[in-house]
Design a protein around this motif. Structure first.
Motif, PDB file in Angstrom:
ATOM      1  N   UNK A 183      -1.198  -0.108   4.494  1.00  0.00           N
ATOM      2  CA  UNK A 183      -2.344  -0.173   5.406  1.00  0.00           C
ATOM      3  C   UNK A 183      -3.631  -0.514   4.662  1.00  0.00           C
ATOM      4  N   UNK A 184      -3.758   0.046   3.458  1.00  0.00           N
ATOM      5  CA  UNK A 184      -4.957  -0.238   2.655  1.00  0.00           C
ATOM      6  C   UNK A 184      -5.016  -1.731   2.310  1.00  0.00           C
ATOM      7  N   UNK A 185      -3.875  -2.272   1.946  1.00  0.00           N
ATOM      8  CA  UNK A 185      -3.790  -3.703   1.624  1.00  0.00           C
ATOM      9  C   UNK A 185      -4.125  -4.554   2.854  1.00  0.00           C
ATOM     10  N   UNK A 186      -3.559  -4.180   3.992  1.00  0.00           N
ATOM     11  CA  UNK A 186      -3.803  -4.968   5.208  1.00  0.00           C
ATOM     12  C   UNK A 186      -5.263  -4.884   5.635  1.00  0.00           C
ATOM     13  N   UNK A 187      -5.869  -3.699   5.480  1.00  0.00           N
ATOM     14  CA  UNK A 187      -7.299  -3.571   5.816  1.00  0.00           C
ATOM     15  C   UNK A 187      -8.135  -4.481   4.934  1.00  0.00           C
ATOM     16  N   UNK A 188      -7.760  -4.570   3.671  1.00  0.00           N
ATOM     17  CA  UNK A 188      -8.537  -5.401   2.750  1.00  0.00           C
ATOM     18  C   UNK A 188      -8.423  -6.874   3.125  1.00  0.00           C
ATOM     19  N   UNK A 189      -7.197  -7.347   3.316  1.00  0.00           N
ATOM     20  CA  UNK A 189      -7.065  -8.793   3.567  1.00  0.00           C
ATOM     21  C   UNK A 189      -7.457  -9.172   4.991  1.00  0.00           C
ATOM     22  N   UNK A 190      -7.697  -8.173   5.838  1.00  0.00           N
ATOM     23  CA  UNK A 190      -8.208  -8.472   7.173  1.00  0.00           C
ATOM     24  C   UNK A 190      -9.521  -9.246   7.097  1.00  0.00           C
ATOM     25  N   UNK A 191     -10.287  -9.029   6.033  1.00  0.00           N
ATOM     26  CA  UNK A 191     -11.590  -9.701   5.882  1.00  0.00           C
ATOM     27  C   UNK A 191     -11.431 -11.175   5.497  1.00  0.00           C
ATOM     28  N   UNK A 192     -10.279 -11.542   4.985  1.00  0.00           N
ATOM     29  CA  UNK A 192     -10.078 -12.894   4.424  1.00  0.00           C
ATOM     30  C   UNK A 192     -10.129 -13.954   5.532  1.00  0.00           C
ATOM     31  N   UNK A 295      17.206  -5.439 -18.839  1.00  0.00           N
ATOM     32  CA  UNK A 295      16.722  -4.103 -18.458  1.00  0.00           C
ATOM     33  C   UNK A 295      15.607  -4.186 -17.421  1.00  0.00           C
ATOM     34  N   UNK A 296      15.144  -5.391 -17.063  1.00  0.00           N
ATOM     35  CA  UNK A 296      14.101  -5.510 -16.041  1.00  0.00           C
ATOM     36  C   UNK A 296      14.577  -4.845 -14.754  1.00  0.00           C
ATOM     37  N   UNK A 297      13.661  -4.103 -14.126  1.00  0.00           N
ATOM     38  CA  UNK A 297      14.052  -3.398 -12.905  1.00  0.00           C
ATOM     39  C   UNK A 297      13.538  -4.134 -11.672  1.00  0.00           C
ATOM     40  N   UNK A 298      14.264  -4.016 -10.565  1.00  0.00           N
ATOM     41  CA  UNK A 298      13.759  -4.496  -9.283  1.00  0.00           C
ATOM     42  C   UNK A 298      12.857  -3.412  -8.730  1.00  0.00           C
ATOM     43  N   UNK A 299      11.602  -3.718  -8.551  1.00  0.00           N
ATOM     44  CA  UNK A 299      10.698  -2.711  -7.992  1.00  0.00           C
ATOM     45  C   UNK A 299       9.525  -3.423  -7.345  1.00  0.00           C
ATOM     46  N   UNK A 300       8.812  -2.733  -6.469  1.00  0.00           N
ATOM     47  CA  UNK A 300       7.751  -3.384  -5.723  1.00  0.00           C
ATOM     48  C   UNK A 300       6.382  -2.845  -6.093  1.00  0.00           C
ATOM     49  N   UNK A 301       5.344  -3.455  -5.535  1.00  0.00           N
ATOM     50  CA  UNK A 301       4.006  -2.950  -5.758  1.00  0.00           C
ATOM     51  C   UNK A 301       3.214  -3.066  -4.460  1.00  0.00           C
ATOM     52  N   UNK A 302       2.062  -2.430  -4.406  1.00  0.00           N
ATOM     53  CA  UNK A 302       1.206  -2.466  -3.226  1.00  0.00           C
ATOM     54  C   UNK A 302       1.976  -2.100  -1.958  1.00  0.00           C
ATOM     55  N   UNK A 303       2.779  -1.097  -2.006  1.00  0.00           N
ATOM     56  CA  UNK A 303       3.502  -0.695  -0.817  1.00  0.00           C
ATOM     57  C   UNK A 303       4.995  -0.860  -0.960  1.00  0.00           C
ATOM     58  N   UNK A 304       5.431  -1.429  -2.058  1.00  0.00           N
ATOM     59  CA  UNK A 304       6.851  -1.475  -2.355  1.00  0.00           C
ATOM     60  C   UNK A 304       7.579  -2.561  -1.619  1.00  0.00           C
ATOM     61  N   UNK A 305       8.901  -2.503  -1.692  1.00  0.00           N
ATOM     62  CA  UNK A 305       9.756  -3.569  -1.181  1.00  0.00           C
ATOM     63  C   UNK A 305       9.621  -3.748   0.322  1.00  0.00           C
TER      64      UNK A 305
END
Ligand code: SF4
Ligand code: SF4
Length: 307
Positions: A183-192, A295-305
């Motif tokens: 939600x934080x990410x979506x609020x931010x890019x709402x301004x774009x 050894x690289x892991x599958x993982x997400x950021x800014x809210x995950x997968x």
């Protein structure tokens, strides 16, 4: 020594812009009069009153117009591709990290670039306040240079402190639920408004044909709807993963006040945590995105997968 700026609450440690400007002009005039370089890229005053704009000085006389002050927030690295010959550039520490990145990615030959490296304690944005990208700056001295210009105008960097970080984005992302982060990410890019100025200003966005401009697949529409904004910002963030040098140029040019530092601080933290890698420090190291390990892991950021 002058006493023009005390941005960082560190008594006795000041940046003397006038003395630095004098040194920059001297170095530039010497480089041009000796034919060491064809052009010096730096800053000149904007005659109509805005922040200093790029100057491409080709003679010692033109080098007299070079300025250096707290309003020189632009990153000049995107202008390199205009020139084929020998180029010198006035570069802040974050700008030098983008030069290291361009060398590491074979976009620039080290011998074709002469770096006038400036010690910098932070610059002001278009609103006259400390640029957001300068908060928590990782280094006030250039990563690479040929001609050092210390904060006092000398040749020995004096160790200007970085402006402290007052951002809580990374803490927020670390402490919040996946949904809150999304939600934080979506609020931010709402301004774009999808103007793509951030891409134009970014030293890492040098593809001749950006994915948003390709018409063949037609999968990215220009409509300013949330889906297109997510597609643009997450694709761009992935392309900049392990390559963003935290120069803040993208956020400084954004007409809509989108906090891009929020996104890129998080992805930079992610890359550091996962790969122990920070962009723009060592041109001899392969970038994180060019190194694969079992050894690289599958993982997400800014809210995950699930975003
Ligand atoms: S994404 Fe922004 S902060 Fe990162 S290198 Fe590009 S312009 Fe600089
Ligand atoms: S500069 Fe700002 S408004 Fe323009 S595309 Fe980038 S984030 Fe969106």
């Amino acid at each position: 020594m002058g006493d023009k700026l005390k941005q960082n609450d560190s008594p006795g440690v000041v940046q003397d812009f006038e003395e630095q400007e004098r040194c920059i002009r001297l170095i530039a005039k010497e480089l041009l009069s000796s034919d060491t370089v064809d052009v010096v890229i730096g800053f000149q005053e904007d005659d109509i009153g805005g922040s200093p704009i790029p100057l491409f000085a080709r003679s010692p006389e033109q080098a007299e117009k070079l300025v250096w002050n707290e309003n020189c927030w632009r990153n000049l690295a995107p202008y390199f591709k205009r020139f084929d010959g020998k180029v010198a550039v006035v570069a802040k520490p974050c700008d030098t990290r983008s030069i290291v990145n361009l060398i590491a990615e074979n976009q620039l030959e080290r011998e074709n670039i002469t770096i006038i490296g400036i010690e910098c304690g932070g610059v002001l944005n278009r609103d006259g306040v400390l640029a957001h990208g300068c908060l928590g700056c990782t280094s006030t001295v250039p990563a690479i240079w040929d001609y050092p210009v210390a904060a006092d105008g000398g040749k020995e960097f004096i160790g200007l402190p970085s402006p402290p970080s007052t951002d809580t984005f990374v803490d927020f992302n670390a402490d919040s639920s996946r949904e809150d982060r999304r939600n934080r990410f979506l609020r931010e890019i709402d301004k774009c408004i999808l103007c793509y100025s951030c891409r134009q200003a970014c030293p890492g966005c040098y593809c001749e044909s950006c994915f948003v401009d390709r018409k063949m697949t037609n999968w990215h529409q220009r409509d300013v709807d949330t889906g297109n904004k997510i597609a643009f910002h997450l694709t761009r963030a992935m392309h900049l993963a392990g390559r963003c040098v935290t120069c803040g140029a993208c956020e400084n040019v954004c007409p809509s006040g989108v906090s891009l530092k929020y996104i890129y601080d998080e992805i930079n933290r992610f890359i550091e945590d996962q790969y122990d890698f920070r962009a723009g420090i060592n041109a001899d190291l392969p970038s994180a995105m060019n190194s694969f390990d079992q050894t690289d892991r599958d993982t997400g950021f800014l809210g995950g997968e699930g975003i």
